[in-house]
Scaffold this motif. Structure first.
Motif, PDB file in Angstrom:
ATOM      1  N   ARG A 224       5.786  -5.310  13.644  1.00 42.55           N
ATOM      2  CA  ARG A 224       6.086  -4.624  12.385  1.00 42.55           C
ATOM      3  C   ARG A 224       6.674  -5.575  11.358  1.00 42.55           C
ATOM      4  NH1 ARG A 224       5.953   0.825  12.094  1.00 42.55           N
ATOM      5  NH2 ARG A 224       7.640   0.866  10.568  1.00 42.55           N
ATOM      6  N   LYS A 225       7.424  -6.560  11.802  1.00 46.23           N
ATOM      7  CA  LYS A 225       7.969  -7.552  10.870  1.00 46.23           C
ATOM      8  C   LYS A 225       6.842  -8.362  10.234  1.00 46.23           C
ATOM      9  CE  LYS A 225      11.106 -11.520  10.557  1.00 46.23           C
ATOM     10  NZ  LYS A 225      11.647 -11.066   9.256  1.00 46.23           N
ATOM     11  N   VAL A 226       5.861  -8.763  11.045  1.00 40.49           N
ATOM     12  CA  VAL A 226       4.710  -9.494  10.513  1.00 40.49           C
ATOM     13  C   VAL A 226       3.976  -8.636   9.489  1.00 40.49           C
ATOM     14  CG1 VAL A 226       2.457 -10.491  11.076  1.00 40.49           C
ATOM     15  CG2 VAL A 226       4.423 -10.914  12.574  1.00 40.49           C
ATOM     16  N   MET A 227       3.732  -7.386   9.817  1.00 40.32           N
ATOM     17  CA  MET A 227       2.990  -6.502   8.922  1.00 40.32           C
ATOM     18  C   MET A 227       3.777  -6.229   7.639  1.00 40.32           C
ATOM     19  SD  MET A 227       0.119  -6.003  10.425  1.00 40.32           S
ATOM     20  CE  MET A 227      -0.589  -4.578   9.579  1.00 40.32           C
ATOM     21  N   GLN A 228       5.097  -6.105   7.753  1.00 38.04           N
ATOM     22  CA  GLN A 228       5.902  -5.861   6.554  1.00 38.04           C
ATOM     23  C   GLN A 228       5.910  -7.085   5.647  1.00 38.04           C
ATOM     24  OE1 GLN A 228       7.551  -2.710   5.814  1.00 38.04           O
ATOM     25  NE2 GLN A 228       7.180  -3.819   3.887  1.00 38.04           N
ATOM     26  N   GLU A 229       5.968  -8.281   6.232  1.00 37.07           N
ATOM     27  CA  GLU A 229       5.891  -9.498   5.421  1.00 37.07           C
ATOM     28  C   GLU A 229       4.574  -9.542   4.655  1.00 37.07           C
ATOM     29  OE1 GLU A 229       6.394 -12.797   8.044  1.00 37.07           O
ATOM     30  OE2 GLU A 229       8.544 -12.509   8.278  1.00 37.07           O
ATOM     31  N   ALA A 230       3.491  -9.174   5.328  1.00 35.69           N
ATOM     32  CA  ALA A 230       2.185  -9.169   4.679  1.00 35.69           C
ATOM     33  C   ALA A 230       2.134  -8.124   3.565  1.00 35.69           C
ATOM     34  CB  ALA A 230       1.092  -8.904   5.707  1.00 35.69           C
ATOM     35  N   GLY A 231       2.630  -6.918   3.876  1.00 39.69           N
ATOM     36  CA  GLY A 231       2.654  -5.866   2.861  1.00 39.69           C
ATOM     37  C   GLY A 231       3.489  -6.251   1.655  1.00 39.69           C
ATOM     38  N   ASP A 232       4.623  -6.909   1.898  1.00 42.68           N
ATOM     39  CA  ASP A 232       5.489  -7.338   0.789  1.00 42.68           C
ATOM     40  C   ASP A 232       4.786  -8.362  -0.091  1.00 42.68           C
ATOM     41  OD1 ASP A 232       7.484  -5.684   1.719  1.00 42.68           O
ATOM     42  OD2 ASP A 232       8.656  -7.279   2.652  1.00 42.68           O
ATOM     43  N   SER A 233       3.996  -9.239   0.518  1.00 39.31           N
ATOM     44  CA  SER A 233       3.294 -10.253  -0.283  1.00 39.31           C
ATOM     45  C   SER A 233       2.285  -9.600  -1.225  1.00 39.31           C
ATOM     46  CB  SER A 233       2.603 -11.270   0.633  1.00 39.31           C
ATOM     47  OG  SER A 233       1.447 -10.724   1.256  1.00 39.31           O
ATOM     48  N   ILE A 234       1.658  -8.514  -0.779  1.00 42.02           N
ATOM     49  CA  ILE A 234       0.736  -7.781  -1.643  1.00 42.02           C
ATOM     50  C   ILE A 234       1.509  -7.053  -2.739  1.00 42.02           C
ATOM     51  CG2 ILE A 234      -0.913  -5.870  -1.720  1.00 42.02           C
ATOM     52  CD1 ILE A 234      -1.715  -6.645   1.159  1.00 42.02           C
ATOM     53  N   ALA A 235       2.563  -6.338  -2.343  1.00 43.17           N
ATOM     54  CA  ALA A 235       3.338  -5.545  -3.307  1.00 43.17           C
ATOM     55  C   ALA A 235       3.950  -6.421  -4.392  1.00 43.17           C
ATOM     56  CB  ALA A 235       4.429  -4.769  -2.572  1.00 43.17           C
ATOM     57  N   ASP A 236       4.381  -7.627  -4.035  1.00 42.90           N
ATOM     58  CA  ASP A 236       4.998  -8.518  -5.022  1.00 42.90           C
ATOM     59  C   ASP A 236       3.977  -9.053  -6.017  1.00 42.90           C
ATOM     60  OD1 ASP A 236       7.423  -8.164  -3.767  1.00 42.90           O
ATOM     61  OD2 ASP A 236       7.374 -10.076  -2.680  1.00 42.90           O
TER      62      ASP A 236
END
Length: 295
Positions: A224-236
């Protein structure tokens, strides 16, 4: 061979070449003929990529009953992963047998396929990744620079990041989880992970991503940490490309839909299914190219 009815009045040929698979389509007045092959990334391996495309053209010729010489006369739009500038686009165009050809990277076809003529944003995450925006008929792109310098949130990034988190757990920087234990078992320890990573191609890292997404669905902390990092990169990045609340977001590519739960609520509410595929976008661009050269 896949076929679908169309309303095109002049034959065109389109290629959607990605880091994992390549699809070629001939569209005539009645139907599309489609073949699917492996990777055709002309930056990772130019000769292998062109060889795969030629092999696909041979298959397309055989399935349609046309000769390669006949296919080469149709206007062709070619969207390829790894086309990072005019030099490599020109080199690819000269290496392919078409009389009229337009070679671009694979971003425009993904954008047009997903949105058609509508305004919106595409976050495309397959083996590689990029972002694309369309507003008032203008297009803007970010990313697509490859696995060494970019491709955040791509499948290869997720697979590679999962291995990094596993090694962090080995070092005691974070606690182990089912994901880290899985990777240690699969590669026979940390040394095996390092040996794999030393020679792995982007597609091989990408092949590990389904394990990360599956573990994340099971609430695995490291996954989940990996997926959240990826999601944050898109959101930013989306607001930088012009995204505003209410603007359509399409998550395209094999892994991109998995990021929906990791985006802010304001973005989740704007997610819409793509209108079509990158291949359908490439076909639309092929038709536009055909009309341009015959005008």
């Amino acid at each position: 061979m896949n076929r679908m009815t169309t309303h095109t009045t002049s034959p065109v040929l389109a290629i959607d070449g990605g880091g994992t698979r390549c699809r070629l389509a001939l569209r005539d007045r009645q139907e599309d003929a489609i073949v699917e092959l492996g990777s055709a990334n002309v930056t990772t391996d130019f000769d292998a990529g062109i060889s795969e495309l030629i092999r696909g053209l041979d298959q397309l010729a055989a399935r349609t009953g046309l000769s390669l010489a006949a296919l080469s006369k149709f206007p062709a739009y070619v969207g390829l992963a790894g086309v990072a500038g005019e030099a490599i686009a020109d080199r690819a165009a000269k290496a392919l047998p078409f009389e009229h050809i337009l070679v671009e990277d694979d971003r425009p076809s993904a954008l047009v396929g997903a949105l058609g003529a509508k305004d919106g944003i595409v976050a495309h995450c397959g083996t590689g990744s990029f972002l694309a925006a369309q507003s008032d008929g203008r297009r803007r792109f970010a990313g697509g620079w490859g696995p060494v310098l970019g491709d955040p949130a791509s499948a290869q990034w997720v697979g590679r990041r999962g291995l990094t988190m596993t090694l962090n757990a080995v070092d005691g920087i974070c606690d182990h989880s089912a994901l880290s234990r899985y990777f240690l078992d699969r590669f026979s320890g940390a040394a095996g992970i390092v040996a794999f990573a030393a020679t792995a191609r982007p597609s091989e890292f990408g092949a590990l991503a389904p394990q990360v997404t599956a573990h994340a669905e099971d609430k695995d902390r490291l996954a989940r940490k990996v997926m959240q990092e990826a999601g944050d990169s898109i959101a930013d990045a989306l607001p930088v490309l012009g995204w505003l609340p209410g603007m359509t977001i399409c998550l395209t590519g094999g892994i991109a839909p998995h990021y929906a739960p990791y985006l802010p609520d304001t973005m989740q509410s704007c997610i819409a299914a793509p209108l079509g595929s990158p291949l359908s976008g490439a076909l639309a661009l092929a038709q536009a190219f055909s009309e341009e050269i015959t005008a």
